[in-house]
Design an enzyme around this catalytic site. Structure first.
Site, PDB file in Angstrom:
ATOM      1  N   ASP A  99      -9.961   4.904  -1.758  1.00 58.50           N
ATOM      2  CA  ASP A  99      -8.883   5.792  -2.209  1.00 58.50           C
ATOM      3  C   ASP A  99      -9.667   6.552  -3.486  1.00 58.50           C
ATOM      4  O   ASP A  99     -10.840   6.611  -3.546  1.00 58.50           O
ATOM      5  CB  ASP A  99      -7.852   4.503  -2.809  1.00 58.50           C
ATOM      6  CG  ASP A  99      -8.220   3.724  -3.970  1.00 58.50           C
ATOM      7  OD1 ASP A  99      -9.528   4.118  -4.346  1.00 58.50           O
ATOM      8  OD2 ASP A  99      -7.463   3.213  -4.492  1.00 58.50           O
ATOM      9  N   TYR A 139      -6.325   5.994   5.393  1.00 63.96           N
ATOM     10  CA  TYR A 139      -6.447   4.995   4.155  1.00 63.96           C
ATOM     11  C   TYR A 139      -5.551   3.793   4.386  1.00 63.96           C
ATOM     12  O   TYR A 139      -6.145   2.752   4.312  1.00 63.96           O
ATOM     13  CB  TYR A 139      -5.922   5.760   2.706  1.00 63.96           C
ATOM     14  CG  TYR A 139      -6.011   4.596   1.732  1.00 63.96           C
ATOM     15  CD1 TYR A 139      -7.091   4.208   1.274  1.00 63.96           C
ATOM     16  CD2 TYR A 139      -4.714   4.149   1.432  1.00 63.96           C
ATOM     17  CE1 TYR A 139      -7.299   3.185   0.185  1.00 63.96           C
ATOM     18  CE2 TYR A 139      -4.829   3.068   0.519  1.00 63.96           C
ATOM     19  CZ  TYR A 139      -5.796   2.553  -0.121  1.00 63.96           C
ATOM     20  OH  TYR A 139      -5.976   1.331  -0.864  1.00 63.96           O
ATOM     21  N   GLU A 143       0.804  -1.096  -0.219  1.00 65.58           N
ATOM     22  CA  GLU A 143      -0.015  -0.058  -0.001  1.00 65.58           C
ATOM     23  C   GLU A 143       0.761   1.355   0.140  1.00 65.58           C
ATOM     24  O   GLU A 143       0.487   2.309  -0.665  1.00 65.58           O
ATOM     25  CB  GLU A 143      -0.919   0.028   1.169  1.00 65.58           C
ATOM     26  CG  GLU A 143      -1.964  -0.869   1.090  1.00 65.58           C
ATOM     27  CD  GLU A 143      -3.077  -0.726  -0.189  1.00 65.58           C
ATOM     28  OE1 GLU A 143      -3.130   0.467  -0.606  1.00 65.58           O
ATOM     29  OE2 GLU A 143      -3.624  -1.532  -0.640  1.00 65.58           O
TER      30      GLU A 143
END
Ligand code: SF4
Length: 342
Positions: A162, A144, A61
């Protein structure tokens, strides 16, 4: 204050069930395979659920935040081979880490990732915490990434939003008129919370992200190939030009027509290649050879020097004297030498 239900549009009540069904079916046929989705880094749980390796998820990520997917596909396995678990990353030297980050850009992400790894080792004995709140409290981990790790690694029923996902939800449940149009975050979050299917949060988000990346793209949605076209309020916009408009992005600080981050990456790359400290003056001369750039005006030279000081402040390079000792934190001048951390 609104209750989440009050923010749901009428279209949501009409079509959310079909959207769920159609998207999951499409993903089963068309879903992409990536190293961070690979089964070998997953653990089957007794109840049949699959637990993905939180370490691989967080590394992926962080890489995906500012690097192209194809580059991450290539680099992630190498990185995981070099630092196979959170303890290995926590114990690595900054220099080894910055070298392993080669080709990814935005090198300071590697150091932030290491700060998080050190907190996991120091505060949790090397076991990742599982809740969004605990994950978000790790240094350098934003909301996030915290939601992504909680959901993708541990199956938490939380929305992971996102920019792609926000765009798809906006277009699906509201009539959008331009490429850059998305709904306010609270509206998207209200829809997203309701959409996550019970027990299938991981697959749902992978499907949403694939749709946003391959079909419902920012500038040219391919509605004719979209599995959700029959439910989508923005499908086949009559005014196609509007969808083709480029969303005006905030300009990045630039140097000689290229974003400053690119020049920062070049300084780190230069030091990676030379394996020894370099004088700041030499770095400037190599980055801006006189044959190509002429004599840099004083103002630009000062800007480059300030950029190098910024790299020092971010811990990506260090001021050095012969023998590798530190001279001071930041504040280097052109005669000083700098190097990668050991
Ligand atoms: S129909 Fe078009 S606008 Fe709607 S989700 Fe699909 S690609 Fe996006």
């Amino acid at each position: 204050m609104h209750s989440p239900g009050a923010l749901l549009p009428r279209s949501f009540h009409l079509s959310s069930r079909q959207v769920r069904r159609h998207l999951i079916r499409w993903f089963e046929r068309e879903g992409r395979s990536f190293p961070w989705r690979a089964e070998e880094r997953s653990v089957k749980q007794p109840a049949g659920a699959v637990l993905h390796d939180p370490y691989a998820i967080i590394v992926a990520e962080v890489m995906l935040q500012q690097t192209q997917t194809s580059r991450v596909v290539e680099k992630l396995p190498l990185f995981l081979e070099r630092f196979p678990n959170v303890a290995a990353l926590a114990g690595a030297s900054s220099g080894a880490l910055i070298r392993a980050w080669q080709g990814m850009g935005y090198n300071s992400r590697a150091l932030r990732l290491q700060e998080a790894a050190r907190a996991v080792v120091g505060q949790y004995g090397g076991e990742f915490p599982r809740t969004v709140e605990e994950l978000a409290a790790l240094p350098g981990v934003g909301p996030y990434t915290a939601a992504a790790v909680a959901c993708f690694a541990f199956g938490a029923q939380v929305p992971v939003i996102d920019v792609n996902v926000a765009r798809v939800y906006s277009r699906l449940f509201y009539k959008c008129h331009s490429a850059g149009q998305t709904l306010p975050f609270e509206s998207i979050r209200a829809v997203a919370e309701e959409m996550v299917p019970n027990g299938d949060a991981y697959r749902w988000h992978q499907a949403m992200m694939d749709l946003g990346a391959t079909i419902c793209t920012a500038r040219a949605p391919r509605c004719e190939r979209c599995p959700l076209a029959s439910e989508c309020l923005s499908a086949n916009p009559s005014d196609l030009e509007l969808f083709g408009q480029r969303h005006a992005a905030k300009p990045e600080p630039a140097l000689r027509g290229e974003p400053r981050r690119i020049w920062r990456g070049r300084v780190v790359e230069l030091l990676r290649r030379t394996h020894e400290p370099l004088q700041v003056r030499e770095i400037i001369d190599r980055l801006f050879p006189a044959e190509l750039f002429g004599d840099l005006p004083v103002q630009e030279r000062t800007g480059v020097l300030e950029m190098i000081r910024g790299l020092i402040r971010d811990g990506l390079i260090l001021p050095a004297v012969a023998g590798g000792g530190l001279v001071r934190e930041g504040g280097v001048e052109e005669n000083d030498r700098v190097m990668l951390p050991a």
